[in-house]
Design a protein around this motif. Structure first.
Motif, short mmCIF file in Angstrom:
data_model
loop_
_atom_site.label_atom_id
_atom_site.label_comp_id
_atom_site.label_asym_id
_atom_site.label_seq_id
_atom_site.Cartn_x
_atom_site.Cartn_y
_atom_site.Cartn_z
N LYS A 61 80.96 -65.97 -45.79
CA LYS A 61 80.11 -66.39 -44.45
C LYS A 61 80.98 -66.43 -42.96
O LYS A 61 80.66 -67.44 -41.73
N ILE A 62 81.18 -65.26 -42.60
CA ILE A 62 81.37 -64.41 -41.42
C ILE A 62 80.71 -63.90 -40.67
O ILE A 62 79.45 -63.10 -42.00
N ALA B 10 83.10 -70.27 -43.08
CA ALA B 10 84.65 -70.96 -43.72
C ALA B 10 85.88 -70.57 -43.03
O ALA B 10 86.56 -71.67 -44.27
N GLY B 11 86.30 -70.07 -42.39
CA GLY B 11 87.09 -70.31 -41.87
C GLY B 11 87.93 -71.06 -40.81
O GLY B 11 89.49 -71.62 -40.37
N THR C 294 74.58 -64.71 -48.75
CA THR C 294 75.55 -64.48 -48.71
C THR C 294 76.30 -64.23 -48.68
O THR C 294 76.96 -63.38 -48.11
N ALA C 295 76.88 -65.22 -49.12
CA ALA C 295 78.60 -65.83 -48.72
C ALA C 295 79.79 -65.44 -49.69
O ALA C 295 80.60 -64.66 -49.60
N GLY D 260 79.53 -60.02 -42.26
CA GLY D 260 80.85 -59.51 -43.26
C GLY D 260 82.00 -59.74 -42.66
O GLY D 260 82.55 -60.67 -41.52
N SER D 261 83.03 -59.63 -43.58
CA SER D 261 84.56 -60.21 -43.09
C SER D 261 85.36 -58.91 -42.29
O SER D 261 86.41 -59.97 -41.92
#
Length: 484
Positions: free
Chosen positions: A290-291, A472-473, A284-285, A309-310
Motif C-alpha cells: 500500500k505504498i 499502510a504506515g 496490490t498490497a 512499492g516499498s
C-alpha cells in the motif's frame, strides 16, 4: 473465455468525475527545497520569467524516479494536451483556462457532496446513486499506460486518488462506448478473463465502494456515474493487470465497461488510487505494501511518473506528515494542515480554521482550496508583497490577479503550507502564479464559500514534488525535485 452480458443494466446515470490536472505551461523549474520554515527564512521570493509560462512544443527528457527504484519500470505520466501526450495529436481540443476552472469547481462540489450527509439521489427500481448536476467536463488529465489480459492489450488511462474502481471500455460495447485512443479491450481474446459472480465477496466489496445496491442473478455489475452526466456500467471482472515486464497481477478486479458515455476524451478508462478495497492500492498490497508515489510535471511539455512499492521514499529528501482518516470520506486522503507562510512569515491563522473543514490531498483538483479565513489571510499577505504591480480584474474563481504587460520578470513571495508533524511544503514557483491571458496573471489559490467546505491540496501546488503515499504506515511524504 465466454463473456456474459445478459444481466446488463442500460441506464445513463450521473454524479461527478472531473479529473482535471492543470499542466501549467511553464519551463521546468526545480522546487526550492523541502524544509520546515522558522521565523527566519533565507529564501522569501521567486523571480519568474514570464516567458517561461508560454507553452512549449517539444517534449522534454522523461522524468526519473527520485531515490530508490520502485517499479522495475515506473509508469510515465504525461499531460494529455502537451507534446509528451501518448494520445493522438488532434484527437482532443485543449480547453481554455476558464473551462478548466469551471470543471475544477464542479469537481470540488462533488468532493464536498461525498463528505456531506445531504447528497441528492437519483432513484429507479434498479439503482440508487448520487446525482448532481454540473458543468460539462473535459479531460485535462495525466495519462499512464497499463496492460490487461493474456496476451496483453495496452491502454492509456487517467489516474485519480479520489476514485477507487479501475475500469476500461470493453467489446462488444453491448450498449454504447465513446471514442477512445486504443482498440476496446476484447475479453474473448484473453485466456485469463473471467466475470465475477454476483454473490461473491468481491461483488459485496464493489457495492460498498460504489453504492451499487442493484440485485443481480449471475454476473456482478458495476455502475459508476459522474456529476456532469458521464457514466460507465459493465461487468465486474478479473484478468491479468500488467504494469511492467516484471510487475503483473493475475486476478486483478476491474470494471469491463459495456455502457459508457461522457466527456472522457480519448483516454481508455480510469485507474483508481483511493483507499477502498477495490482500488489498485488495496489489490496490490501484498506486493507493494500500500505504498505508491507520483510526480506531476510543472509543464505540459515535460513528464512525471507513477510508481508503486516499498522502496519508495528512501531518499532523505522525503519528509512526512500523518495521513489521516475521516469517516466523512473513508476513501479520501486527509492531512492535518496547520498554518501558511507567505514570504517567510507565518500568517496569523488559528489552527481551528483548518480542523473545522478538514483537508484532503487530491490528484484531480487543480487549484488548492482554503477555508475562507485562511484564504483571506493568504490573499492579504500576497497582495501586500505584490503591491508594486498593477492589479487586474478577477478571472473565474481566481480573484487576485495582476496586469503584467511590459514586464519580462516578476518577483512573487514564497508560499509554504505547514502540516502536522512539523512538515512543510514550499510550493514550487510553478504552483503560485497562473497565466490567464497574455497580460493577466493570477494567484493560483482559491477560497471556499463556507468554513465547513473541504480544504483541498490541489495538483498545481503538488507539481515537481514526489508525493509519496504510505497508506499502510499512515503517512504522506513530500520530496523536492521529485521529477528531476
Amino acid at each position: 473465455m465466454a463473456t456474459n452480458y445478459s444481466s446488463f443494466l442500460c441506464f445513463p446515470f450521473g454524479f461527478v468525475l472531473v479529473l482535471f490536472l492543470l499542466g501549467c505551461s511553464s519551463k521546468k523549474v526545480e522546487a526550492n527545497g523541502f524544509k520546515e520554515l522558522t521565523a527566519n527564512v533565507h529564501h522569501q521570493s521567486h523571480v519568474i520569467a514570464l516567458s517561461s509560462l508560454m507553452p512549449a512544443k517539444v517534449c522534454a527528457t522523461p522524468a526519473k524516479v527520485s531515490g530508490a527504484e520502485i517499479l522495475s519500470k515506473p509508469l510515465q505520466v504525461a499531460h494529455k494536451y502537451g507534446p509528451c501526450s501518448p494520445l493522438k495529436k488532434g484527437a482532443t481540443t485543449t480547453p481554455s483556462l476558464h473551462q478548466i476552472l469551471l470543471d475544477d469547481q464542479t469537481r470540488v462540489k462533488y468532493l464536498n457532496s461525498k463528505t456531506s450527509n445531504n447528497q441528492a439521489t437519483f432513484q429507479d427500481s434498479a439503482v440508487t446513486i448520487p446525482a448532481n448536476s454540473g458543468q460539462s467536463i473535459g479531460t485535462g488529465n495525466f495519462v499512464v499506460k497499463i496492460g490487461f489480459g493474456t496476451p496483453k492489450q495496452e491502454f492509456r488511462v487517467v489516474f485519480d486518488t479520489g476514485s477507487d474502481l479501475t475500469w476500461i471500455q470493453c467489446q462488444p460495447c453491448a450498449v454504447q462506448c465513446y471514442s477512445q485512443q486504443d482498440p476496446y479491450f476484447n475479453p474473448s481474446a484473453s485466456s485469463t478473463y473471467s466475470n465475477i459472480s454476483c454473490h461473491s465477496n468481491a461483488c459485496k466489496q464493489l457495492r460498498s465502494a460504489t453504492g451499487n445496491s442493484r440485485a443481480c442473478a449471475r454476473t456482478c455489475i458495476y455502475q459508476i456515474g459522474y456529476g456532469d452526466g458521464s457514466y460507465s456500467v459493465g461487468n465486474y471482472a478479473r484478468d491479468k493487470l500488467t504494469l511492467s515486464s516484471s510487475d503483473f497481477f493475475p486476478k486483478f478486479r476491474f470494471g469491463c465497461g459495456q455502457n459508457n458515455q461522457g466527456l472522457f476524451g480519448t483516454a481508455d478508462g480510469l485507474l483508481g488510487l483511493g483507499r477502498n478495497k477495490v482500488s489498485i492500492v488495496s489489490q496490490t498490497a501484498q506486493k507493494y505494501g500500500k505504498i505508491f508515489s507520483y510526480c506531476l510535471p510543472s509543464t505540459t511539455s515535460s513528464t512525471g511518473y507513477l510508481a508503486f512499492g516499498s522502496k519508495a521514499g528512501t531518499t532523505s529528501r522525503i519528509h512526512y506528515t500523518p495521513l489521516l482518516k475521516d469517516s466523512r470520506g473513508p476513501s479520501f486522503y486527509f492531512l492535518n494542515m496547520t498554518s501558511i507562510s507567505v514570504g517567510g512569515k507565518k500568517l496569523a491563522i488559528s489552527p481551528s480554521v483548518f480542523t473545522i473543514s478538514g483537508t484532503i490531498i487530491d490528484s484531480g483538483t487543480v487549484i488548492t482550496r482554503l477555508a475562507p479565513k485562511a484564504y483571506s489571510a493568504l490573499k492579504s499577505a500576497y497582495r501586500k508583497a505584490m503591491s508594486k504591480y498593477p492589479t487586474a480584474p478577477a478571472y473565474s474563481i481566481l480573484d487576485t490577479c495582476y496586469n503584467l504587460s511590459g514586464y519580462s520578470t516578476v518577483t512573487v513571495p514564497t508560499i509554504v503550507l505547514h502540516f502536522g508533524g512539523g512538515t512543510s511544503l514550499n510550493v514550487d514557483q510553478s504552483g503560485i502564479l497562473v497565466q490567464a491571458s497574455s497580460t493577466q496573471y493570477c494567484l493560483a489559490f482559491a477560497g471556499n464559500s463556507a468554513a465547513t467546505d473541504l480544504g483541498i491540496l490541489g495538483n498545481m501546488q503538488q507539481q515537481t514534488f514526489e508525493i509519496l503515499y504510505n497508506v499502510a504506515g499512515g503517512k504522506l511524504g513530500f520530496g523536492a525535485r521529485g521529477c528531476s
